[in-house]
Design a protein around this motif. Structure first.
Motif, PDB file in Angstrom:
ATOM      1  N   GLU A 608      40.140   3.702 -93.761  1.00 19.37           N
ATOM      2  CA  GLU A 608      40.802   3.592 -95.059  1.00 19.37           C
ATOM      3  C   GLU A 608      39.901   2.934 -96.089  1.00 19.37           C
ATOM      4  OE1 GLU A 608      43.552   4.174 -97.933  1.00 19.37           O
ATOM      5  OE2 GLU A 608      43.632   4.948 -95.880  1.00 19.37           O
ATOM      6  N   TRP A 609      39.218   1.867 -95.717  1.00 22.14           N
ATOM      7  CA  TRP A 609      38.409   1.107 -96.669  1.00 22.14           C
ATOM      8  C   TRP A 609      37.164   1.865 -97.133  1.00 22.14           C
ATOM      9  CZ3 TRP A 609      38.472  -4.304 -93.809  1.00 22.14           C
ATOM     10  CH2 TRP A 609      39.775  -4.828 -93.884  1.00 22.14           C
ATOM     11  N   THR A 610      36.690   2.813 -96.329  1.00 24.68           N
ATOM     12  CA  THR A 610      35.464   3.548 -96.689  1.00 24.68           C
ATOM     13  C   THR A 610      35.757   4.886 -97.361  1.00 24.68           C
ATOM     14  OG1 THR A 610      35.366   4.568 -94.492  1.00 24.68           O
ATOM     15  CG2 THR A 610      34.144   2.504 -94.812  1.00 24.68           C
ATOM     16  N   LYS A 611      37.023   5.208 -97.512  1.00 15.10           N
ATOM     17  CA  LYS A 611      37.398   6.500 -98.073  1.00 15.10           C
ATOM     18  C   LYS A 611      37.121   6.531 -99.574  1.00 15.10           C
ATOM     19  CE  LYS A 611      41.284   8.007 -96.573  1.00 15.10           C
ATOM     20  NZ  LYS A 611      42.755   8.140 -96.398  1.00 15.10           N
ATOM     21  N   GLU A 612      36.513   7.633-100.040  1.00 13.10           N
ATOM     22  CA  GLU A 612      36.293   7.847-101.471  1.00 13.10           C
ATOM     23  C   GLU A 612      36.752   9.244-101.849  1.00 13.10           C
ATOM     24  OE1 GLU A 612      32.796   5.521-103.505  1.00 13.10           O
ATOM     25  OE2 GLU A 612      31.980   6.607-101.786  1.00 13.10           O
ATOM     26  N   GLU A 613      37.300   9.366-103.038  1.00 20.39           N
ATOM     27  CA  GLU A 613      37.804  10.654-103.523  1.00 20.39           C
ATOM     28  C   GLU A 613      36.674  11.674-103.572  1.00 20.39           C
ATOM     29  OE1 GLU A 613      41.024  12.935-104.616  1.00 20.39           O
ATOM     30  OE2 GLU A 613      41.062  10.781-104.217  1.00 20.39           O
ATOM     31  N   GLY A 614      36.886  12.819-102.949  1.00 21.69           N
ATOM     32  CA  GLY A 614      35.916  13.899-103.001  1.00 21.69           C
ATOM     33  C   GLY A 614      34.718  13.713-102.089  1.00 21.69           C
ATOM     34  N   GLU A 615      34.713  12.707-101.226  1.00 19.31           N
ATOM     35  CA  GLU A 615      33.570  12.453-100.333  1.00 19.31           C
ATOM     36  C   GLU A 615      33.438  13.586 -99.324  1.00 19.31           C
ATOM     37  OE1 GLU A 615      32.181   9.294 -96.872  1.00 19.31           O
ATOM     38  OE2 GLU A 615      34.213   9.245 -97.685  1.00 19.31           O
ATOM     39  N   GLU A 616      32.234  14.067 -99.136  1.00 24.67           N
ATOM     40  CA  GLU A 616      31.978  15.120 -98.169  1.00 24.67           C
ATOM     41  C   GLU A 616      31.760  14.509 -96.795  1.00 24.67           C
ATOM     42  OE1 GLU A 616      28.760  18.728 -97.287  1.00 24.67           O
ATOM     43  OE2 GLU A 616      28.733  17.638 -99.190  1.00 24.67           O
ATOM     44  N   GLY A 622      30.499   6.481 -91.399  1.00 22.04           N
ATOM     45  CA  GLY A 622      29.375   6.410 -90.462  1.00 22.04           C
ATOM     46  C   GLY A 622      28.429   5.261 -90.782  1.00 22.04           C
ATOM     47  N   GLU A 623      28.103   5.091 -92.072  1.00 23.84           N
ATOM     48  CA  GLU A 623      27.181   4.027 -92.460  1.00 23.84           C
ATOM     49  C   GLU A 623      27.770   2.647 -92.187  1.00 23.84           C
ATOM     50  OE1 GLU A 623      26.098   4.593 -96.515  1.00 23.84           O
ATOM     51  OE2 GLU A 623      24.714   6.239 -96.090  1.00 23.84           O
ATOM     52  N   ILE A 624      29.030   2.436 -92.558  1.00 26.11           N
ATOM     53  CA  ILE A 624      29.619   1.115 -92.403  1.00 26.11           C
ATOM     54  C   ILE A 624      29.917   0.813 -90.934  1.00 26.11           C
ATOM     55  CG2 ILE A 624      31.501  -0.413 -93.106  1.00 26.11           C
ATOM     56  CD1 ILE A 624      29.483   0.273 -95.297  1.00 26.11           C
ATOM     57  N   TYR A 625      30.277   1.824 -90.157  1.00 30.29           N
ATOM     58  CA  TYR A 625      30.421   1.596 -88.718  1.00 30.29           C
ATOM     59  C   TYR A 625      29.076   1.176 -88.125  1.00 30.29           C
ATOM     60  CZ  TYR A 625      31.132   2.441 -83.729  1.00 30.29           C
ATOM     61  OH  TYR A 625      31.188   2.288 -82.362  1.00 30.29           O
ATOM     62  N   GLY A 626      27.999   1.812 -88.580  1.00 30.94           N
ATOM     63  CA  GLY A 626      26.668   1.405 -88.119  1.00 30.94           C
ATOM     64  C   GLY A 626      26.363  -0.035 -88.488  1.00 30.94           C
ATOM     65  N   GLU A 627      26.772  -0.454 -89.689  1.00 31.87           N
ATOM     66  CA  GLU A 627      26.582  -1.855 -90.088  1.00 31.87           C
ATOM     67  C   GLU A 627      27.385  -2.786 -89.189  1.00 31.87           C
ATOM     68  OE1 GLU A 627      24.591  -3.150 -92.345  1.00 31.87           O
ATOM     69  OE2 GLU A 627      23.801  -1.212 -92.989  1.00 31.87           O
ATOM     70  N   ASN A 693      34.741  10.228 -83.277  1.00 31.63           N
ATOM     71  CA  ASN A 693      34.879  11.684 -83.337  1.00 31.63           C
ATOM     72  C   ASN A 693      34.675  12.241 -84.743  1.00 31.63           C
ATOM     73  OD1 ASN A 693      35.363  11.804 -80.619  1.00 31.63           O
ATOM     74  ND2 ASN A 693      37.587  11.884 -80.807  1.00 31.63           N
ATOM     75  N   LYS A 694      34.604  11.349 -85.713  1.00 34.91           N
ATOM     76  CA  LYS A 694      34.348  11.779 -87.099  1.00 34.91           C
ATOM     77  C   LYS A 694      32.881  11.617 -87.492  1.00 34.91           C
ATOM     78  CE  LYS A 694      38.947  10.820 -89.041  1.00 34.91           C
ATOM     79  NZ  LYS A 694      39.624  10.486 -87.779  1.00 34.91           N
ATOM     80  N   ILE A 695      32.144  10.764 -86.800  1.00 42.03           N
ATOM     81  CA  ILE A 695      30.805  10.399 -87.284  1.00 42.03           C
ATOM     82  C   ILE A 695      29.683  10.677 -86.297  1.00 42.03           C
ATOM     83  CG2 ILE A 695      31.792   8.572 -88.725  1.00 42.03           C
ATOM     84  CD1 ILE A 695      30.673   6.561 -86.663  1.00 42.03           C
ATOM     85  N   GLN A 696      29.997  10.891 -85.002  1.00 36.64           N
ATOM     86  CA  GLN A 696      28.916  10.940 -84.019  1.00 36.64           C
ATOM     87  C   GLN A 696      29.115  12.092 -83.046  1.00 36.64           C
ATOM     88  OE1 GLN A 696      27.813   7.145 -82.332  1.00 36.64           O
ATOM     89  NE2 GLN A 696      27.157   8.087 -80.427  1.00 36.64           N
ATOM     90  N   ASN A 697      28.133  13.005 -83.038  1.00 39.82           N
ATOM     91  CA  ASN A 697      28.145  14.107 -82.088  1.00 39.82           C
ATOM     92  C   ASN A 697      27.970  13.538 -80.671  1.00 39.82           C
ATOM     93  OD1 ASN A 697      27.448  16.417 -80.509  1.00 39.82           O
ATOM     94  ND2 ASN A 697      26.762  17.455 -82.363  1.00 39.82           N
ATOM     95  N   PRO A 698      28.799  13.943 -79.708  1.00 42.70           N
ATOM     96  CA  PRO A 698      28.679  13.365 -78.355  1.00 42.70           C
ATOM     97  C   PRO A 698      27.390  13.711 -77.637  1.00 42.70           C
ATOM     98  CG  PRO A 698      30.315  15.144 -78.406  1.00 42.70           C
ATOM     99  CD  PRO A 698      29.951  14.847 -79.829  1.00 42.70           C
ATOM    100  N   ILE A 699      26.547  14.542 -78.214  1.00 41.38           N
ATOM    101  CA  ILE A 699      25.259  14.817 -77.565  1.00 41.38           C
ATOM    102  C   ILE A 699      24.271  13.685 -77.808  1.00 41.38           C
ATOM    103  CG2 ILE A 699      25.576  17.313 -77.803  1.00 41.38           C
ATOM    104  CD1 ILE A 699      23.508  17.236 -80.083  1.00 41.38           C
ATOM    105  N   SER A 700      24.560  12.793 -78.766  1.00 42.22           N
ATOM    106  CA  SER A 700      23.625  11.704 -79.080  1.00 42.22           C
ATOM    107  C   SER A 700      23.892  10.509 -78.178  1.00 42.22           C
ATOM    108  CB  SER A 700      23.755  11.299 -80.543  1.00 42.22           C
ATOM    109  OG  SER A 700      25.075  10.889 -80.826  1.00 42.22           O
TER     110      SER A 700
END
Length: 849
Positions: A608-616, A622-627, A693-700
C-alpha cells in the motif's frame, strides 16, 4: 555518501606512510630549500635571448594584474612573474568544469592537484618544479644539509624568458602551449586518464578559453580534446576501475572543459595543531629531522581552517569571550541548485555556528546563494568554497577539502551534491522510521520533510570540509533504552555526532510517540567538542606545552561527558563492535531486535505504501522490499561484530587502563543467540508471498538464503576463530567466548532438527550443506596474498597449525557418525537423501581419492 554508506571523499588520504606526498614548507620555517643544480644546456636551434619588453608585450596587449600579471597578445598568453614570487609555493588545483555524461563525473570535481614553485634557470629560462613534501629540517642545523641532499624536486616544465619586466624585477614567459597541451601538472591525473581510456590530446581541438588573475590566485579555463576509443564489450570488468565515455563511441574523442587554479600559499604557514586519535580530524604529516634526535620524528597534524581572532581581539578570545574571526568560513550555493532546496542546504551549513561559539567565535561560518550576474566570480575560483549541485542519478554526496600540506590549513572546499541523493535519504527514512512516522509512508515525501533530510546530509558533508572524520563510535555511547525515552532522545539526539553513520532512530517504537527531534541526526555533543578542540584556544608557547595542554583538555572533556568519545574503523580496527556504520546504541542485539519489530510492521504495509497512480508493474515495491532486506542484513552484521570482537579505546600514556579489551563472554553469547533466533531459524516473516510473487521471478536466487549462508560463513570465518584463540590466551579461557564453544553452538543450532528427529525445511537444509562446506574449507584454508609492486599483503589468518583445523575435522567426523546412525530411521525421503549427500561429502573431504 554512496549507496548505503554516506562516504565523504576527502582531499587528504588517511595514510601515515609519509613518503607519498606533498609540498615543502618555506625555508624561513623548518624546511629545506631544495638544492637547484644547473641542468645541461638544451640542444637544438640556438636561443635568441630575451627581447625588449615592448617587442613582446605590444600595444595590442590586453593586460590583467593579479598573482601573475597576465598579458594576452593576439592569440598568445604571457605570464609576468615577479621575482618576489620565485621560490614561493603555489597550490595548483585542476577541476573539471564541464564533462561529457556517462561515467559518473561532474563539473566541479578535482582532476589533479599538486604544489609548484617557479624558479630562474641557468639560461634565461624559468622552471616549474613540483614540490613533494616528505621530510623537513631546520636550516640552522647540520642535518639540514643531509635532508637537502636527499630530496630533490622534479623540474616539470621549462620556459624561455621572452622579456624582462619594465623595471627588470619580473620575467615574462609564454604559457599558451603549456596550458593548451596535455602537461601533467595542469591536466588530468595520469592514472585517471588511464581509467577513463583517454589517450593523446588533439591540439587542433584544444584551446585556452580564458585566463583571469586575482590578488592571490590565477584561474585558467581550457578546453581539451582527447583521443578515445570505447572499451571493447566484456573488457571493462577486467581492467580495474576502467570506463569510457559514450562520446568515445560516437566521436572517437572526448572533450572536456578544465579549470586550473593556481593559488599562492601563505608565506608563513598556519600554526599546526598536533593530531590526536581521540578527536577525529583528518591528519597530514611529514618526517622531521633534527641534530639532537635519537630517532626520526613523524610530525602529524590536524587538517582545519585558519580561523583566528582579529589582532585586537586575541586576548579577549583567550579569556573565553566570543569574538568574530578575522576571516569567517563562507560557502556559496551553486546557482544550478533547485530553489526549494537552497534554504535547507544553507541551514545545514549554519547549524555549525553553535559549535564554533564553543570555540570562542561568533559569526564564524555561514552560507549564501551565489551572486547573480557577477562576471568577476567563477565557481571554480579557488578563493570560493561551494556546494556544487550535480545533475546525476547517483545517490551520493561528499565533502572534500583542499589544504596546505605544510600546515593542514584548509584553503577551500567544493562539496559534491548529487541530485539523486534524495532517493537515498527517502529510502533510508522510509525503512527506518515508517513504523513510527506517518510522513514516511509514501514514495514522494512532502517538501518540508525532504528539506530536513537534505539539511542533515548538508551538515554531515560540511563537517568533513571542516576537517572532521567520520565518528562511527558516537552512537555506541547511547544506552539502547534511552533511544525509546521520548524526553531524553528529543533533548539529546539518538547519536552524539552528525559525523556518525547513525542515520535515523530505528529503535523507537510506535508507542514511544517520539517526534522528528528524536528520529533525526543533528550536530551533537561530540561535534561541538571536536570543533572546540580543533578551533579553540589551547595555551602553550612550545609544541611540547601545546601537546601536554591538549592532552589535559581531552582527558577532562571525556571525563565530563563520555558522549564526546571518538572512534572509527577507518583508522584501522575493523573488529570493534563499538565503531560500526549504520548501528545504534550500546547493545547491537537489543537495538536490532527493536529494529526487526519495526521491519515486521513495515513489510505488511509495503504494497500500500509504495503504490503510485499509473505505476507500471511493482517497481517501487521491489526497490523498497530490497531496502528492507538490506536493513535486516545490516542488523545481522552489527551483531556478528560482537563475536570475537575487540574494543579499542584510544588513550594517551597519561591515561590509566587498557586500550584493547575483549568483548565480554556474556555479550558474545547474546550475539550468537540472536543469530540463532533471528537468522538461522527461518525468518518466515520476510517471505511474504504477496510481495515476492509480484517482484521476484522464482528462477532467481532467494535473497534470504544468501543472507543466511553469508552470516554463517562470517561466523565461522578462520580469521574470527583465530582471533578468539589469541584472545583466550591473553584474557583467559574463563573470560572469553572460546572458539570451540562457538563451533559447538553453531553445529547444535544448525543441526537441531536431526537431534530432535524433526524434518528440516528447505532453508535449514541449505544451511546444513553450507555448514559442512564451511568446515571442509577450514581443512584446506590458505590465506590470500595480494601483491602491490614489491609489497605483499596477506588477507585472512594462517590457521593450518592451530586447533581450529583439528576441531573442524573432529566435528566432521562426529557429524558423519550421527548422520550415518540417523539415516535408517529418517522417514522423509528428501531429508534422507539430504543426509546421505552430506555423509558422502564428508567422506570425500576426510579421505580424498
Amino acid at each position: 555518501m554512496k549507496r548505503i554508506l554516506l562516504i565523504a571523499v576527502v582531499a587528504v588520504t588517511v595514510n601515515f606512510a609519509v613518503a607519498q606526498r606533498r609540498s615543502a614548507p618555506p625555508a624561513k620555517d623548518t624546511t629545506p630549500t631544495v638544492a637547484k643544480p644547473m641542468p645541461p644546456q638544451a640542444t637544438g636551434k640556438p636561443k635568441t635571448g630575451p627581447k625588449p619588453y615592448k617587442e613582446v608585450i605590444t600595444d595590442k596587449a590586453i593586460s590583467k594584474n593579479g598573482l601573475f600579471t597576465v598579458h594576452k597578445v593576439e592569440d598568445r598568453y604571457f605570464f609576468e612573474i615577479p621575482n618576489s614570487l620565485l621560490g614561493r609555493e603555489i597550490m595548483c588545483v585542476t577541476r573539471y568544469s564541464k564533462v561529457p555524461g556517462g561515467v559518473g563525473m561532474y563539473g566541479g570535481e578535482v582532476a589533479n592537484q599538486q604544489t609548484l614553485t617557479f624558479e630562474k634557470g641557468p639560461n634565461d629560462n624559468i622552471f616549474i618544479r613540483t614540490v613533494t613534501l616528505i621530510s623537513v629540517a631546520d636550516s640552522t642545523q647540520k642535518i639540514y644539509r643531509a635532508v637537502n641532499n636527499s630530496y630533490l624536486n622534479a623540474i616539470a616544465a621549462a620556459f624561455d624568458i621572452k622579456a624582462f619586466g619594465k623595471d627588470s624585477t619580473s620575467s615574462i614567459i609564454d604559457v599558451t602551449d603549456f596550458f593548451k597541451g596535455d602537461n601533467q601538472i595542469v591536466s588530468i591525473n595520469p592514472s585517471r586518464k588511464r581509467s577513463l581510456n583517454l589517450s593523446m590530446i588533439s591540439p587542433d581541438r584544444s584551446y585556452i578559453q580564458s585566463i583571469n588573475t586575482y590578488p592571490i590566485n590565477t584561474e585558467i579555463r581550457t578546453v581539451k580534446t582527447f583521443v578515445s576509443s570505447p572499451i571493447p564489450a566484456g573488457m571493462g570488468a577486467s581492467t580495474s576501475n576502467s570506463r569510457s565515455f559514450p562520446a568515445a563511441s560516437d566521436a572517437g574523442a572526448v572533450t572536456m572543459e578544465l579549470n586550473t587554479s593556481m593559488i599562492l600559499l601563505p608565506e608563513k604557514p598556519m600554526a599546526k595543531r598536533a593530531w590526536d586519535r581521540r578527536v577525529g580530524y583528518f591528519p597530514d604529516n611529514f618526517v622531521k629531522y633534527s641534530d639532537n634526535q635519537q630517532r626520526v620524528e613523524e610530525e602529524t597534524f590536524a587538517v582545519r581552517w585558519r580561523l583566528e581572532p582579529k589582532p585586537e581581539d586575541v586576548e579577549k578570545w583567550k579569556r573565553g569571550e566570543l569574538v568574530e574571526p578575522a576571516k569567517p568560513i563562507l560557502y556559496y550555493i551553486d546557482p544550478a541548485t533547485p530553489p526549494k532546496w537552497v534554504p535547507y542546504l544553507i541551514a545545514g551549513v549554519n547549524d555549525w555556528q553553535k559549535a564554533f561559539e564553543k570555540a570562542g567565535f561568533k559569526n564564524a561560518i555561514s552560507a549564501k546563494e551565489w551572486p547573480k550576474d557577477d562576471s568577476t566570480m567563477s565557481l571554480e575560483d579557488a578563493r570560493f568554497s561551494v556546494i556544487r549541485y550535480f545533475a546525476s542519478d547517483i545517490e551520493n554526496a561528499y565533502g572534500p577539502n583542499v589544504h596546505d600540506p605544510r600546515s593542514g590549513e584548509i584553503l577551500e572546499s567544493h562539496i559534491g551534491w548529487y541530485h539523486n541523493v534524495m532517493k537515498l535519504v527517502h529510502d533510508w527514512y522510509m525503512i527506518q522510521t515508517a513504523a513510527v512516522d506517518p510522513r514516511a509512508r509514501k514514495m514522494v515525501f512532502d517538501d518540508e520533510l525532504m528539506g530536513q533530510l537534505i539539511r542533515f546530509v548538508s551538515s554531515h558533508e560540511v563537517g568533513h570540509t571542516l576537517g572532521l572524520l567520520h565518528n562511527m563510535g558516537s552512537s555506541s555511547r547511547t544506552p539502547v533504552e534511552k533511544l525509546r525515552d521520548k524526553a531524553w532522545v528529543e533533548a539529546n539526539g539518538h547519536t552524539a555526532s552528525i559525523m556518525d553513520y547513525a542515520r535515523f532512530n530505528y529503535v523507537a517504537q510506535p508507542e514511544d510517540n517520539i517526534s522528528e527531534k528524536g528520529l533525526f541526526p543533528r550536530i551533537g555533543d561530540y561535534d561541538i567538542w571536536a570543533i572546540q578542540w580543533g578551533y579553540g584556544y589551547i595555551p602553550g608557547n612550545t609544541e611540547e606545552e601545546l601537546k601536554v595542554n591538549s592532552d589535559k583538555l581531552i582527558v577532562k572533556a571525556l571525563a565530563e561527558n563520555p558522549r564526546r568519545w571518538f572512534g572509527t574503523y577507518e583508522l584501522g580496527n575493523m573488529v570493534n563492535p563499538q565503531t560500526q556504520t549504520e548501528d545504534l546504541g550500546d547493545n547491537a542485539m537489543k537495538a536490532s531486535e527493536y529494529g526487526i519489530k519495526n521491519l515486521k510492521r513495515i513489510i505488511v504495509n509495503l504494497p500500500e505504501w509504495t503504490k503510485e497512480e499509473g505505476e507500471e508493474g511493482y517497481k517501487n515495491l521491489g526497490e523498497i522490499y530490497g531496502e528492507l532486506i538490506g536493513q535486516y542484513n545490516r542488523y545481522i552484521g552489527h551483531v556478528l561484530r560482537n563475536i570475537g570482537g575487540v574494543y579499542e579505546t584510544y588513550k594517551s600514556s597519561s591515561q590509566a587502563g587498557d586500550i584493547y579489551e575483549f568483548v565480554p563472554r556474556a555479550m558474545q553469547k547474546e550475539a550468537f543467540n540472536f543469530l540463532n533466533t533471528q537468522v538461522f531459524t527461518t525468518p518466515t516473516w520476510l517471505l511474504d508471498k504477496g510481495i515476492l510473487n509480484k517482484i521476484q521471478n522464482p528462477i532467481s536466487t532467494e535473497r534470504l538464503q544468501t543472507i543466511q549462508v553469508s552470516a554463517l560463513n562470517s561466523l565461522l570465518d578462520p580469521a574470527r576463530l583465530n582471533r578468539m584463540i589469541i584472545s583466550a590466551n591473553r584474557f583467559g579461557n574463563a573470560n572469553v567466548y572460546l572458539f570451540n564453544d562457538l563451533m559447538d553452538d553453531t553445529k547444535n543450532a544448525i543441526w537441531s532438527e536431526m537431534a530432535q528427529r524433526k524434518t528440516p525445511d528447505v532453508y535449514r537444509r541449505n544451511l546444513q550443506k553450507a555448514h559442512v562446506s564451511n568446515l571442509i574449507s577450514i581443512l584446506t584454508h590458505v590465506p590470500q596474498t595480494l601483491t602491490f609492486g614489491t609489497r605483499s599483503i596477506t588477507i585472512g589468518a594462517d590457521i593450518k597449525n592451530t586447533d581450529v583445523v583439528s576441531y573442524a575435522r573432529g566435528q566432521l567426523r562426529a557429524l558423519q557418525s550421527k548422520l550415518t546412525a540417523v539415516i535408517p530411521v529418517t522417514a522423509d525421503k528428501l531429508t534422507k537423501y539430504h543426509y546421505q549427500d552430506i555423509v558422502d561429502r564428508i567422506k570425500l573431504a576426510l579421505q580424498p581419492k
